[in-house]
Design a protein around this motif. Structure first.
Motif, PDB file in Angstrom:
ATOM      1  N   ASP A   1       0.691  -1.212  -0.007  1.00  0.00           N
ATOM      2  CA  ASP A   1      -0.046  -0.232  -0.013  1.00  0.00           C
ATOM      3  C   ASP A   1       0.953   1.316  -0.058  1.00  0.00           C
ATOM      4  O   ASP A   1       0.564   2.047  -0.776  1.00  0.00           O
ATOM      5  CB  ASP A   1      -0.907   0.014   1.178  1.00  0.00           C
ATOM      6  N   TYR A   2       1.954   1.386   0.730  1.00  0.00           N
ATOM      7  CA  TYR A   2       2.729   2.359   0.909  1.00  0.00           C
ATOM      8  C   TYR A   2       3.880   2.770  -0.539  1.00  0.00           C
ATOM      9  O   TYR A   2       3.989   3.854  -0.755  1.00  0.00           O
ATOM     10  CB  TYR A   2       3.781   2.331   1.948  1.00  0.00           C
TER      11      TYR A   2
ATOM     12  N   HIS B   1      -2.685   5.022   8.869  1.00  0.00           N
ATOM     13  CA  HIS B   1      -3.523   4.194   7.677  1.00  0.00           C
ATOM     14  C   HIS B   1      -4.206   2.980   8.208  1.00  0.00           C
ATOM     15  O   HIS B   1      -3.688   1.991   8.009  1.00  0.00           O
ATOM     16  CB  HIS B   1      -2.315   3.996   6.441  1.00  0.00           C
TER      17      HIS B   1
ATOM     18  N   SER C   1      -4.220   0.780   5.460  1.00  0.00           N
ATOM     19  CA  SER C   1      -2.764   0.233   4.872  1.00  0.00           C
ATOM     20  C   SER C   1      -2.984  -1.192   4.475  1.00  0.00           C
ATOM     21  O   SER C   1      -2.685  -1.697   3.443  1.00  0.00           O
ATOM     22  CB  SER C   1      -1.742   0.896   5.568  1.00  0.00           C
TER      23      SER C   1
END
Length: 428
Positions: free
Chosen positions: A169-170, A406, A409
């Motif tokens: 996700d990052y 997040h 995330s």
């Protein structure tokens, strides 16, 4: 039957579901319409009786409306590596831990299928880097999750480490290849991944190391009980059994259950409850009896959940303030204490050390120094605790640290993993 794949972030405190469906990714399906965030369902089961179960926000609502009768289960994921914990009994019906998790996963599956308009038999499910520091217990926990997923009706499942999912996700936020450390702090586990991230593409060799430990938010909550609050509920009670001259104190097996939000509900089980009754009868002083009466009120009046919710609020308050008042004024369970941020730091020292030992092991396994890490991303509610953040700043420098929370995330990365699978590529 469809080619759809669910992505399930089954958490100790909260759970979320996404999907890869009709060639497209779907992030955060509305699995709990009664929640403030409909995409996030509290990991709660409430049985007013053995034949009826409520989930998430509705579990809390019904629990209150039905005068807190029946059984409310929280943090049950944390029992997975415990080979001595088989489950519980509802009236005369045995509820195994695998079926408890399976019931919850099945409900997530049904709600996701309703949102997608199709049945789904494949799932990518997140797993902590380690359910337990003991490899045998860790393997046992994963085996239980496999059985629970099958119980819920999934025919094919991939388990993806949650910090690896968070890394996916990052990746959206970087423009060039970097060595990135992902720290994912949930209710039950603290997980780390060191990975070479680049804007596009993925190779299993990019994952440099994954590590973690089974301690996070719940462990930090429990320090308030273990260091102070449990004495209000008999942890220090002394007793002398009939025909004996020995003065005894409350057994460790009882106090350990008392300290932890996932374990305290099991004090209500028949044999344990009867033992506590005997301790009360044999108590040395009026104060000893009074504290056990307070424990009975906590259990019988179904105040365990609100009491631990108040503890969690105290933890959050001490993340922003130097001190806070703890007040719980239910009749028969009146507790008033003042806690300071410094007390919290001191009491949490062992938990903090174990969390960062697993981070050190992750760096060592990868052969990477803290100076070589180019970006540090920490996510989850426990990541907001100041002494956790400060430790990261000390090790890596504030400039490398990305601390925005997040909560989606891990789910975002699990959805991406489902898309990989949908296109014929497995992540693990």
């Amino acid at each position: 039957m469809s080619d759809s794949i669910l992505a399930i972030d089954f958490g100790t405190s909260n759970s979320l579901v996404g999907a890869f469906h009709n060639g497209k990714t779907h992030l955060a399906l509305p699995v709990d319409p009664k929640a403030a965030d409909p995409s996030m369902m509290r990991t709660l089961l409430y049985f007013p009786n053995p034949d009826l179960c409520y989930y998430g926000s509705e579990a809390i609502q019904q629990y209150i409306e039905q005068d807190m009768e029946g059984r409310l289960f929280r943090s049950f994921k944390s029992h997975l590596p415990n080979q001595n914990y088989l489950g519980t009994v509802l009236d005369n019906r045995i509820l195994t831990l695998e079926s408890m998790v399976g019931i919850f996963l099945l409900e997530l599956k049904k709600r996701a299928e309703k949102a997608l308009g199709t049945t789904v038999e494949r799932a990518v499910i997140g797993r902590p880097a380690r359910y337990s520091m003991d490899p045998v217990a860790d393997g046992f926990a994963l085996h239980r999750m496999e059985k629970a997923a099958a119980w819920a009706g999934f025919k094919d499942v991939q388990f993806v480490p949650e910090p690896l999912a968070a890394a996916f996700d990052y990746r959206k936020e970087i423009k060039e290849e970097k060595i990135v450390l992902i720290g994912d702090f949930g209710g039950g586990t603290s997980d780390f991944t060191l990975i070479k991230l680049r804007p596009d593409g993925f190779d299993k060799k990019d994952v440099l190391a994954i590590d973690g430990c089974p301690m996070a938010g719940d462990a930090l909550d429990s320090v308030f009980m273990s260091h102070k609050l449990n004495e209000y509920f008999g942890a220090k009670s002394r007793y002398r059994l009939p025909m004996s001259s020995n003065v005894l104190s409350m057994p460790v097996t009882i106090t350990q259950r008392l300290n932890h939000p996932a374990h305290i509900v099991h004090l209500k089980e028949k044999d344990t409850y009867e033992f506590i009754r005997e301790v009360r009868k044999s108590s040395l002083t009026g104060k000893d009896k009074e504290s056990i009466d307070r424990l009975f009120a906590l259990i019988e009046d179904q105040q365990i959940f609100p009491f631990f919710e108040r503890i969690e609020k105290t933890k959050r308050d001490l993340s922003a303030n130097a001190e806070t008042d703890f007040d719980f004024d239910y009749p028969g369970i009146e507790v008033a204490e003042k806690f300071t941020a410094q007390q919290f730091i001191d009491w949490a020292q062992t938990t903090r050390e174990k969390i960062f030992e697993s981070l050190d092991q992750c760096l060592q396994s990868a052969g990477v120094t803290s100076d070589q890490v180019e970006l540090v991303c920490i996510t989850g509610g426990t990541a907001k605790v100041p002494f956790i953040q400060k430790e990261f700043e000390k090790r890596f420098g504030q400039a490398k640290l990305q601390t925005q929370s997040h909560f989606h995330s891990v789910l975002g990365g699990l959805v991406e993993s489902a898309a990989f699978w949908g296109h014929g590529q497995k992540v693990t």
